[in-house]
Design a protein around this motif. Structure first.
Motif, mmCIF file in Angstrom:
data_model
loop_
_atom_site.group_PDB
_atom_site.id
_atom_site.type_symbol
_atom_site.label_atom_id
_atom_site.label_comp_id
_atom_site.label_asym_id
_atom_site.label_seq_id
_atom_site.Cartn_x
_atom_site.Cartn_y
_atom_site.Cartn_z
ATOM 1 N N THR A 1 62.113 31.288 -27.675
ATOM 2 C CA THR A 1 60.773 30.926 -27.237
ATOM 3 C C THR A 1 59.766 31.510 -28.208
ATOM 4 O OG1 THR A 1 61.515 31.093 -24.933
ATOM 5 C CG2 THR A 1 59.146 30.984 -25.319
ATOM 6 N N ILE A 2 58.728 30.719 -28.482
ATOM 7 C CA ILE A 2 57.560 31.205 -29.208
ATOM 8 C C ILE A 2 56.345 30.964 -28.320
ATOM 9 C CG2 ILE A 2 56.057 30.888 -31.207
ATOM 10 C CD1 ILE A 2 58.480 30.048 -32.808
ATOM 11 N N GLN A 3 55.501 31.959 -28.182
ATOM 12 C CA GLN A 3 54.304 31.808 -27.354
ATOM 13 C C GLN A 3 53.098 32.387 -28.078
ATOM 14 O OE1 GLN A 3 54.239 32.406 -22.958
ATOM 15 N NE2 GLN A 3 52.866 34.116 -23.437
ATOM 16 N N LEU A 4 52.012 31.622 -28.089
ATOM 17 C CA LEU A 4 50.739 32.072 -28.632
ATOM 18 C C LEU A 4 49.719 32.075 -27.511
ATOM 19 C CD1 LEU A 4 50.643 30.012 -31.962
ATOM 20 C CD2 LEU A 4 51.410 32.385 -31.652
ATOM 21 N N SER A 5 48.969 33.160 -27.376
ATOM 22 C CA SER A 5 47.980 33.240 -26.301
ATOM 23 C C SER A 5 46.684 33.820 -26.827
ATOM 24 C CB SER A 5 48.506 34.088 -25.139
ATOM 25 O OG SER A 5 48.816 35.398 -25.568
ATOM 26 N N THR A 6 45.600 33.487 -26.149
ATOM 27 C CA THR A 6 44.284 33.975 -26.543
ATOM 28 C C THR A 6 43.420 34.159 -25.315
ATOM 29 O OG1 THR A 6 42.336 33.539 -27.924
ATOM 30 C CG2 THR A 6 43.373 31.647 -26.865
ATOM 31 N N GLY A 7 42.541 35.145 -25.383
ATOM 32 C CA GLY A 7 41.576 35.328 -24.316
ATOM 33 C C GLY A 7 40.513 34.252 -24.362
ATOM 34 N N ILE A 8 39.912 34.002 -23.204
ATOM 35 C CA ILE A 8 38.847 33.005 -23.081
ATOM 36 C C ILE A 8 37.558 33.730 -22.724
ATOM 37 C CG2 ILE A 8 38.044 30.971 -21.812
ATOM 38 C CD1 ILE A 8 40.948 30.269 -21.279
ATOM 39 N N ASP B 1 34.718 36.271 -22.624
ATOM 40 C CA ASP B 1 34.495 37.663 -23.003
ATOM 41 C C ASP B 1 35.785 38.460 -23.162
ATOM 42 O OD1 ASP B 1 31.756 37.283 -22.946
ATOM 43 O OD2 ASP B 1 31.573 37.841 -20.833
ATOM 44 N N TYR B 2 36.908 37.864 -22.794
ATOM 45 C CA TYR B 2 38.175 38.576 -22.914
ATOM 46 C C TYR B 2 38.722 38.363 -24.318
ATOM 47 C CZ TYR B 2 43.062 39.859 -22.049
ATOM 48 O OH TYR B 2 44.308 40.437 -22.115
ATOM 49 N N ASP B 3 38.657 39.396 -25.134
ATOM 50 C CA ASP B 3 39.034 39.297 -26.545
ATOM 51 C C ASP B 3 40.465 39.794 -26.727
ATOM 52 O OD1 ASP B 3 39.141 39.109 -29.272
ATOM 53 O OD2 ASP B 3 37.850 40.836 -29.669
ATOM 54 N N SER B 4 41.414 38.877 -26.763
ATOM 55 C CA SER B 4 42.814 39.223 -26.970
ATOM 56 C C SER B 4 43.508 38.075 -27.657
ATOM 57 C CB SER B 4 43.495 39.527 -25.630
ATOM 58 O OG SER B 4 44.880 39.726 -25.806
ATOM 59 N N ARG C 1 49.714 41.885 -31.150
ATOM 60 C CA ARG C 1 48.432 41.512 -30.559
ATOM 61 C C ARG C 1 47.298 42.283 -31.219
ATOM 62 N NH1 ARG C 1 48.093 44.807 -24.813
ATOM 63 N NH2 ARG C 1 48.659 46.851 -25.655
ATOM 64 N N SER C 2 46.064 41.785 -31.010
ATOM 65 C CA SER C 2 44.868 42.469 -31.483
ATOM 66 C C SER C 2 43.692 41.992 -30.655
ATOM 67 C CB SER C 2 44.621 42.205 -32.976
ATOM 68 O OG SER C 2 44.337 40.822 -33.178
ATOM 69 N N GLY C 3 42.579 42.702 -30.754
ATOM 70 C CA GLY C 3 41.377 42.318 -30.034
ATOM 71 C C GLY C 3 40.688 43.500 -29.400
ATOM 72 N N ALA C 4 39.518 43.248 -28.812
ATOM 73 C CA ALA C 4 38.747 44.303 -28.162
ATOM 74 C C ALA C 4 39.275 44.612 -26.776
ATOM 75 C CB ALA C 4 37.276 43.898 -28.076
ATOM 76 N N GLY C 5 39.955 43.649 -26.141
ATOM 77 C CA GLY C 5 40.470 43.875 -24.809
ATOM 78 C C GLY C 5 39.534 43.387 -23.727
ATOM 79 N N ALA C 6 39.722 43.908 -22.517
ATOM 80 C CA ALA C 6 38.991 43.411 -21.356
ATOM 81 C C ALA C 6 37.573 43.948 -21.276
ATOM 82 C CB ALA C 6 39.746 43.775 -20.078
ATOM 83 N N ARG C 7 37.270 45.037 -21.947
ATOM 84 C CA ARG C 7 35.939 45.626 -21.870
ATOM 85 C C ARG C 7 35.369 45.766 -23.268
ATOM 86 N NH1 ARG C 7 36.792 50.166 -17.070
ATOM 87 N NH2 ARG C 7 38.438 49.012 -15.990
ATOM 88 N N ASP C 8 34.134 45.355 -23.423
ATOM 89 C CA ASP C 8 33.524 45.244 -24.743
ATOM 90 C C ASP C 8 33.081 46.613 -25.240
ATOM 91 O OD1 ASP C 8 32.341 44.462 -27.039
ATOM 92 O OD2 ASP C 8 30.602 43.514 -26.101
#
Length: 837
Positions: free
Chosen positions: A184-191, A193-196, A220-227
């Motif tokens: 399996t390959i899975q790509l996901s992204t936050g929508i 304000d959720y930066d993931s 993974r990378s990003g700011a996460g759930a809180r800015d």
């Protein structure tokens, strides 16, 4: 240690191909505890975690739950804690960290941090010996990803005797092992304000007729759930296992590499109105803890004092980071009517933990006057407004608040762990029934180093733009250095910078005897834990003339500033020893009666314990000169549990109802606000009594399925040696009711569903005044499969943006109505595409 290693090596030698023929292409591989097994009928469910031998649950006197990989994906949790809060009986305090959450089970006290009574395992072995190391919780080492086949949990029961330091239960994360060909390959992204941004993969299958493997991981990378306007998420893991099958067993090699980091979401200011018994919590202007954090892009890398004379640098925006490299070996063989099973793992672990924790929050003018005297004034020390004087502090950021904040720069530089569990089992036909004997030896070596280095600074609250503040007296004397007030927690707290390096050597023989005939199953088990603890600790709490504050040139500019005059160095030449042994006996007895093919009743009584870990290091329990406690009983906390229940299962319906009673003794410490509003560490010694009932059920009809669970708990503090007035009170953070429900509709190309989690009200502190209100979180998902092997999905967590308070450091509403509170994450949405091949 040598004996354990030699026994393991000898076992693997005698179990290898010389005594076992290879599996031929036409011979099915032997089943093992990690394999997905197709039950003979829909009515037979075999469970293997925390028991002597896998058996149909209707013939077992235990309380268990399990969820497969599809259910984990449907839950859509951003953190491991969000997944585990759907487990019946489990109380989870998740503040969105992705790890570093607090867990307990069936009303056992959640006085400290981590998962004191509950053990986390990967593939049948614990990830750490103790689940409440302050700088390294065991959930920081576990990552749910596509490698995961299922999660099994056992509550109470034989968890006391088939695992060390886990009287409350065991949660086992079981990996895929290549039984199914493909990947399996899975790509996901936050929508929004959720930066993931995250990529997952897994692949498994056969390399030959008797060799299979599985490989997977994520990044993974990003700011996460809180800015925080900075990357809080960064890293990933890779896991691999290879299984060699034989006619009478298998050998499996497994490995893991983990390097991941997240922001640290700590308690922040909130406004409380109403009364202690019926409060209303609201975010202050400019700072919503659901989406903001006490760290921000304007908080600099901080310097603090480590073990003299080292200066430690820490990045606050990437507040905790964990690394682990693990190598394990597992083998199972049937030899001469006996089944031999050995699991072994060595892991090299480390963590870094940082963050900004408000020690005192009040109005900015009052804070300036408190530390700088009448007429003192703040200015911005960091951020785009650095150097600008704050002329009207009462309206600062629309909330007028500032904090005396502890900047944490700590972690566990080394927490290496070796663990080996060897067991042998045999079944005899006796009196028309099956008599099963199991015996084993558990061996572990846990090293744990911990360092705590703290500065204090002045800070404002402006969402992702919070900054540090400089303070000057009315006469213009600057009292800070880049916003830092002191390179210690002077003058308010008794907590000093600390360091410890301790080794645990634990040996635990165990055994069980079970008899099953017809409808009746009866059995018991016993375990003897013996531990040796040796090491050193450094800190001014240990007394003996150990110096605390002294001048240190932190930034190396040749000038000792006012904050540098009160630097808190860890005296490397003034150690105190840790040198003691402990031992305790655990046992469990249970009986199960199968009234009918689909109905059974059971009862069980167990006694277990939890050896104390780093919560002992800097307390008077351990003598600062000898390193020994006054008594062996000071080194562990016992738990006695009784449970009785009924189980009903058909092809479509499963219902389990269990009543439980627990008595617990505990030595620990709490962090809470004192009478002056300042955070303080309070040690305690007390006992608890808890009783309640637990329900779990599932229903399936056509495309519709429903799983639900609820736990009612009545808990009280029976006595407290440090504060007798607490006797009869409800322990803090203990709701009387927690409940979960998850309806799912599967229409083939489209699957959708929801998970609803209710957490009842509880008290913020043991004084039973200020309540944390009940809250419900609603999560949902939808999956669309336009063609075979491709799935598009969208899921949302906390869809209604519920303000769920999980912690308040204050025991009652203060005069200014401002408390430090920790909350769950706000609404987050994400989308994913999955390709199976």
């Amino acid at each position: 240690m040598k004996v354990a290693l030699l026994a393991s090596v000898a076992f693997l030698v005698v179990s290898n191909p010389g005594l076992a023929e290879s599996v031929t292409p036409n011979t099915p591989p032997p089943a093992d505890a990690n394999d997905k097994q197709t039950p003979q009928s829909a009515k037979k469910v075999v469970f293997s975690t925390g028991v002597a031998k896998g058996r149909d649950l209707l013939d077992s006197a235990i309380s268990t739950s399990a969820m497969d990989e599809d259910r984990v994906a449907e839950i859509g949790g951003r953190t491991l804690a969000e997944v585990l809060r759907t487990v019946p009986g489990l109380r989870v305090e998740d503040s969105g960290n992705g790890g570093h959450a607090n867990y307990t089970i069936r009303g056992l006290p959640l006085a400290g941090t981590g998962s004191k009574w509950l053990q986390f395992q990967e593939d049948g072995l614990p990830v750490l010996e103790f689940g409440d190391f302050v700088e390294l919780f065991n959930d920081m080492l576990v990552r749910p990803d596509l490698n995961l086949a299922r999660i099994e949990s056992i509550r109470g029961g034989s968890a006391s005797t088939f695992a060390s330091n886990s009287p409350g239960g065991v949660i086992n994360f079981i990996s895929k092992t290549g039984e199914e060909e493909g990947g399996t390959i899975q790509l996901s992204t936050g929508i929004g304000d959720y930066d993931s941004k995250r990529g997952d993969f897994e692949y498994g299958g056969r390399l030959s007729s008797n060799l299979r493997f599985h490989l997977g991981g994520y990044y993974r990378s990003g700011a996460g759930a809180r800015d925080a306007a900075a990357s809080g998420l960064h890293g990933g893991q890779v896991k691999l296992n290879v299984t060699r099958e034989f006619a009478n067993g298998y050998v499996r090699l497994n490995a893991k590499l983990l390097d991941d980091r997240e922001a640290n979401y700590v308690a922040g200011p909130m406004r409380v109105t109403g009364s202690d018994s019926d409060p209303t919590y609201t975010p202050i202007a400019g700072f919503d803890p659901r989406v903001n954090n006490t760290i921000s892009k304007n908080l600099p890398a901080v310097l603090s004092v480590g073990v003299d004379p080292r200066i430690v640098r820490g990045e606050l925006s990437q507040a905790w980071r964990v690394k682990s490299a693990a190598l394990g070996l597992e083998a199972k063989f049937d030899i001469a009517a006996w089944t031999f099973f050995n699991r072994m793992r060595y892991s090299s672990n480390s963590s870094r933990v940082g963050g900004a924790t408000p020690v005192l929050v009040t109005s900015a003018p009052a804070l300036a006057a408190l530390f700088g005297g009448p007429g003192a004034q703040f200015s911005f020390a960091t951020g785009p407004r650095a150097g600008e004087t704050i002329t009207n502090a009462a309206t600062l950021n629309g909330n007028g608040l500032a904090a005396y904040t502890a900047l944490l720069n700590g972690g566990s530089p080394k927490a290496d762990y070796f663990v080996n569990d060897f067991r042998a089992s045999r079944v005899w036909k006796v009196g028309g029934g099956d008599l099963t004997l199991t015996g084993g030896v558990y061996k572990s070596l846990q090293n744990f180093t911990t360092i705590l280095s703290m500065d204090v600074a002045y800070q404002d609250f402006a969402g992702p733009n919070s900054a540090l503040l400089d303070l000057r007296t009315a006469g213009g004397v600057k009292l800070t250095q880049g916003g830092i007030a002191a390179f210690s927690t002077f003058p308010f707290t008794a907590i000093s910078n600390r360091y410890a390096d301790v080794d645990y050597d634990i040996t635990a023989p165990y055994g069980s005897l079970n008899f099953h005939k017809g409808r009746l199953s009866i059995g018991g088990s016993v375990r003897y834990d013996r531990g040796s603890v040796k090491g050193q600790r450094f800190g001014t709490e240990l007394g003996g003339g150990r110096t605390r504050w002294r001048p240190i040139d932190i930034n190396g500019d040749g000038v000792i500033s006012i904050p540098e005059q009160v630097a808190d160095g860890i005296q490397a030449d003034q150690p105190a020893p840790i040198d003691y042994r402990y031992h305790y006996v655990s046992y469990s007895m249970g009986v199960n009666f199968r009234i009918a093919d689909d109905l059974a009743v059971f009862a069980r009584y167990s006694k277990g314990a939890r050896a104390l870990a780093d919560t002992l290091y800097f307390t008077p329990i351990i003598n600062a000169v000898t390193g020994k406690p006054a008594s062996n009983k000071d080194t562990y906390d016992p738990v006695r549990q009784a449970e009785a229940g009924v189980k009903f299962r058909t092809d479509a319906l499963t219902l389990n109802l269990t009543a439980f009673l627990a008595k617990t003794a505990e030595q620990n410490f709490q962090i809470k606000a004192g009478a002056n509003g300042v955070l303080a560490v309070e040690p305690f010694q007390r006992s608890y009594r808890t009783y309640g009932a637990e329900f779990e059920g599932s229903y399936q009809h056509g495309p519709f399925s429903l799983t639900a669970a609820a736990t009612y708990t009545h808990a009280e503090i029976q006595n407290d040696s440090t504060d007798a007035t607490l006797a009869g009170n409800t322990p803090r953070h203990q709701p009387s009711l927690i409940a979960q429900a998850m309806p799912v509709v599967d229409l083939g190309p489209v699957t959708f569903g929801s998970s609803v989690v209710y957490t009842g009200s509880s008290y913020g502190q043991d004084v039973n005044k200020l309540k944390m209100q009940a809250f419900t979180t609603v999560n949902a998902f939808i999956e669309y499969r336009p063609i075979e092997r491709i799935t598009f999905s969208v899921n949302g967590s906390n869809l209604f943006n519920t303000l769920g308070v999980t912690e308040t450091t204050q025991g009652s509403i203060p005069a200014d109505g401002i408390v430090n509170a920790r909350v769950i994450n706000g609404r987050t949405l994400s989308a994913a595409m999955r390709l199976r091949f």
